[in-house]
Design a protein around this motif. Structure first.
Motif, PDB file in Angstrom:
ATOM      1  N   VAL A 223     -24.788 -19.253  23.034  1.00 39.65           N
ATOM      2  CA  VAL A 223     -25.078 -19.696  21.669  1.00 39.65           C
ATOM      3  C   VAL A 223     -24.933 -21.209  21.553  1.00 39.65           C
ATOM      4  O   VAL A 223     -25.784 -21.886  20.967  1.00 39.65           O
ATOM      5  N   VAL A 224     -23.867 -21.756  22.124  1.00 42.30           N
ATOM      6  CA  VAL A 224     -23.616 -23.193  22.038  1.00 42.30           C
ATOM      7  C   VAL A 224     -24.679 -23.966  22.811  1.00 42.30           C
ATOM      8  O   VAL A 224     -25.207 -24.974  22.326  1.00 42.30           O
ATOM      9  N   VAL A 225     -25.004 -23.503  24.015  1.00 39.17           N
ATOM     10  CA  VAL A 225     -26.038 -24.161  24.809  1.00 39.17           C
ATOM     11  C   VAL A 225     -27.377 -24.116  24.073  1.00 39.17           C
ATOM     12  O   VAL A 225     -28.190 -25.033  24.172  1.00 39.17           O
ATOM     13  N   GLY A 226     -27.593 -23.052  23.288  1.00 38.94           N
ATOM     14  CA  GLY A 226     -28.816 -22.933  22.512  1.00 38.94           C
ATOM     15  C   GLY A 226     -28.865 -23.820  21.286  1.00 38.94           C
ATOM     16  O   GLY A 226     -29.831 -23.766  20.522  1.00 38.94           O
ATOM     17  N   GLY A 227     -27.832 -24.646  21.062  1.00 40.81           N
ATOM     18  CA  GLY A 227     -27.864 -25.618  19.983  1.00 40.81           C
ATOM     19  C   GLY A 227     -27.238 -25.168  18.683  1.00 40.81           C
ATOM     20  O   GLY A 227     -27.279 -25.897  17.693  1.00 40.81           O
ATOM     21  N   THR A 228     -26.639 -23.976  18.654  1.00 39.89           N
ATOM     22  CA  THR A 228     -25.988 -23.501  17.434  1.00 39.89           C
ATOM     23  C   THR A 228     -24.601 -24.132  17.312  1.00 39.89           C
ATOM     24  O   THR A 228     -23.836 -24.134  18.266  1.00 39.89           O
ATOM     25  N   LEU A 229     -24.293 -24.653  16.136  1.00 47.41           N
ATOM     26  CA  LEU A 229     -23.008 -25.284  15.915  1.00 47.41           C
ATOM     27  C   LEU A 229     -21.920 -24.224  15.747  1.00 47.41           C
ATOM     28  O   LEU A 229     -22.118 -23.236  15.038  1.00 47.41           O
TER      29      LEU A 229
END
Length: 330
Positions: free
Chosen positions: A255-261
């Motif tokens: 999720v984080v790598v996908g740009g979600t804060l």
């Protein structure tokens, strides 16, 4: 005017981060295709998609939870418990194993939703408790050993068979991600999820059903973890009560790598899938590298390399987002 600029900047920086993970994934695929002879073979592609569909499913559930500003640490334990439940029910019918495993995940998700929304327990503590409870339940049901599935009921087809030349788990993943995209981008509940992530108090003042939406998000995460557990049992022919350790970290990383804060309020279904595939691709490439014989990396070193790769990607994305926000304030 300033509010417009800030909103535009956040969207631009978020888009840059999502573009970054897609470019990184494309770069890894190109590297693998040029370096390894059978990297783009049908066998490797289908095996890659079949196995990593489980992680993609839990990543999607985690994405929606994180978009609300929460966290779900119970997905690994839920998947392990669901795999045992599915294996125990598989002799009765393939559908019993499938829906029994999903129901087990739903139960954990409902418990998470209740403790977070009604009892007002912090998501970190609530889901940590259910994670421990799920692993304990899995071990109790399984008698502290793997539980073989039935090979006569058709249950193993869920994880091992293909449909139209494509692995069934991958079809399931595509369907679930398409549904997730519809929910986030086309239905009001998607906007509610993001609004809650921006601030629960503000969302409540806007008249949004905060508790109901939060409960639905945690229930959905539990159901997807349960489905991942069903695929785990079907694919490997046994319920695994000790499996799932670290799955929650993989999901959060995707999720984080996908740009979600992690603070919530933004997110993308497509970028979450790209993040999950990117982390899985790193592991796939390391396996090919071991096969060449130039290096020999144990599973421990592979974890170190994947963690280092994740850190580099997250740092780069943080800088991109910070630069985008700075430009928006100019």
């Amino acid at each position: 005017m300033n509010a417009f600029r800030n909103t535009f900047a956040l969207k631009s920086s978020g888009d840059m981060a999502r573009l970054g993970v897609i470019l990184a994934l494309a770069g890894l695929v190109l590297f693998g295709a040029l370096r390894y002879e059978n990297f783009l073979s049908q066998y490797n592609i289908l095996s890659f998609l079949r196995y990593n569909s489980m992680f993609a499913l839990i990543a999607l559930g985690m994405a929606f939870v994180i978009m609300t500003g929460g966290i779900d640490l119970s997905v690994g334990g839920t998947a392990a418990m669901a795999s045992v439940v599915a294996a125990l029910l598989s002799p009765y019918h393939w559908a019993a194993g499938l829906f029994g495993g999903i129901a087990a995940g739903l139960a954990v998700g409902a418990l998470n939703g209740f403790t977070v929304t009604v009892m007002r327990i912090q998501p970190f503590i609530a889901t940590l408790a259910t994670m421990l409870a799920a692993y304990g339940t899995a071990l109790l049901l399984a008698g502290n050993q793997s539980v073989s599935v039935s090979y006569d009921s058709g249950f193993t087809a869920i994880g091992q068979d293909d449909f139209l030349g494509f692995p069934i788990p991958a079809w399931i993943g595509l369907l679930v991600y398409f549904t997730g995209w519809l929910v986030l981008e086309r239905l009001p509940v998607g906007r509610h999820v993001l609004a809650i992530g921006d601030g629960e108090a503000t969302a409540a003042l806007m008249g949004l059903k905060v508790r109901r939406t939060l409960a639905a998000v945690y229930i959905g995460s539990g159901a997807l973890a349960g489905l991942a557990g069903v695929i785990l049992a079907s694919q490997f022919g046994a319920g695994q009560p000790t499996e799932g350790v670290g799955w929650e970290l993989f999901a959060i990383a995707s999720v984080v790598v996908g740009g979600t804060l992690l603070t919530g309020g933004s997110g993308s279904v497509g970028a979450t899938l790209a993040g999950a595939l990117l982390l899985a691709m790193v592991f796939n490439i390391l396996n090919f590298e071991n096969g060449l014989g130039w290096i020999s990396l144990s599973a421990y070193w592979q974890s170190v390399i994947r963690g280092g790769f994740l850190l580099v990607v997250v740092v780069l994305q943080a800088r991109l987002m910070s630069r985008g926000a700075s430009e928006g304030r100019v």
